[in-house]
Scaffold this active site. Structure first.
Site: not given
Ligand code: NDP
Length: 258
Positions: A148, A163, A167
Site C-alpha cells: 500500500s 496497517y 504494509k
C-alpha cells in the site's frame, strides 16, 4: 509475436487471496481475460464461489473457490494441495488479502494489533512461502503481493499505525523473498495502491467520511478504481516482466509525491 500477445496469460494457473471482491476480484477478472485459470481464495466462501462462477461464465476459463484463512498455516497448506490437485501446477500467486483498523495507537489492544499484522503481513508471508515452495520445485513462477502507499507514508487524518507498519513490512518482505529466490526463477514484486474505492474504504464507517478530505489532498482529485490496478498485475504475472523482481509499484495518482 507482438508485445500484447506476449503479455497474455493463457493456461497459467493463478491464485488470488482476498479474491472474492474489491481489488482481488478486479485483478482476477483481468487474469481471466488474459486467459489464466483461477483459484479464488477468501474467507467468504459464498462470495468467492460467486466470483469464480462469474469468471467461468464470462471468460471461458476454469475457476475454483477455496475457503482459506491466510493467517492459518494449515488452511494455506490445504489451499495449495487443492490447487495442485485441480490444476497440477501454480504459476502466479497474488497475495492480496488485507484489512485495516483505524484505532489510535494509545488505545489499541494487543489483539487488535495482532489481527492486522497476522492478516496483512503474516498472511502474505504464509501464502507467498507456500507458493514459493511449489514454484521453486517447478523451476519458476511469479508472486505479487499487495502492499500500500501506507507502507511509504503516514496517512492522515485517520490513525492506522498497525496497517502502516504491516504494509511497510510487506514491501521489505517482497524484496527479501525476491533476492532469496532470484537465481531460481521465482520473481516477487508488490503493488502499493493509493486510496481505491472498495468495501474497505467506501463502506467503512471510520473511513467513508474522510473521502472528500482525501480527494482534496490528492493530485488527481479522486480515489482510484480497482480496474486501475489490473494492467500492472497482468504485466507482473506474465513472462514479459522476466527482469522485474524485488520491485514495488506505487499506483496512487501521485498521492505520495506531495
Ligand atoms: P476488501 O475489503 O474489499 O477485500 C478484502 C478481501 O480479503 C475480502 O474478501 C475479505 O474477506 C478477504 N480477507 C480478509 N481477511 C482474510 C483472511 N484472513 N483470509 C482470507 N481472506 C481474507 O479490500 P480491498 O480489495 O480494498 O483490499 C485488498 C488489498 O488491497 C488489501 O491488502 C488492502 O490492504 C490493500 N489496499 C487497499 C487499498 C484501498 O484503498 N482499498 C489501498 C491500498 C492497499 P471477508 O469479506 O470475509 O473479510
Amino acid at each position: 509475436m507482438g508485445i500484447i500477445e506476449k503479455m497474455r496469460l493463457d493456461g497459467k494457473k493463478i491464485f488470488v487471496t482476498g479474491g472474492a471482491r474489491g481489488i482481488g476480484k478486479s485483478v482476477a477478472i483481468a487474469f481471466a481475460e488474459a486467459g489464466a485459470d483461477l483459484a479464488i481464495v477468501d474467507l467468504d466462501i459464498a462470495e468467492a464461489e460467486k466470483t469464480a462462477a462469474e469468471l467461468e461464465q464470462n471468460h471461458g476459463i476454469k475457476a475454483i473457490a477455496i475457503q482459506t484463512d491466510v493467517t492459518k498455516p494449515e488452511d494455506v497448506e490445504a489451499m495449495i494441495e487443492k490447487i495442485l490437485h485441480v490444476f497440477g501446477r501454480l504459476d502466479v500467486a497474488f497475495c492480496n488479502a488485507g484489512i485495516c483498523l483505524n484505532i489510535p495507537a494509545e488505545e489499541m489492544t494487543y489483539e487488535q494489533w495482532k489481527k492486522v499484522i497476522d492478516i496483512n503481513l503474516t498472511g502474505v508471508f504464509l501464502t507467498a512461502q507456500a507458493a514459493g515452495k511449489v514454484m521453486l520445485k517447478q523451476g519458476g513462477g511469479s508472486i505479487i503481493n499487495t502492499a500500500s502507499m501506507s507502507g511509504h507514508i503516514v496517512n492522515v487524518p485517520q490513525p492506522q499505525s498497525s496497517y502502516n507498519a504491516s504494509k511497510a513490512g510487506v514491501i521489505q518482505l517482497t524484496k527479501s523473498l525476491a533476492v532469496e529466490w532470484a537465481t531460481r526463477n521465482v520473481r516477487v514484486n508488490c503493488i502499493s495502491p493509493g486510496y481505491i474505492g472498495t468495501e474497505l474504504t467506501l463502506n467503512s464507517p471510520s473511513l467513508k467520511p474522510l473521502i472528500a478530505q482525501w480527494n482534496e489532498m490528492a493530485p488527481l482529485g479522486r480515489m482510484g478504481r480497482p480496474e486501475e490496478l489490473q494492467s500492472i498485475c497482468v504485466y507482473l504475472a506474465g513472462d514479459t516482466s522476466s527482469f522485474t523482481t524485488g520491485a514495488d509499484f506505487v499506483v496512487d495518482g501521485a498521492f505520495t509525491c506531495i
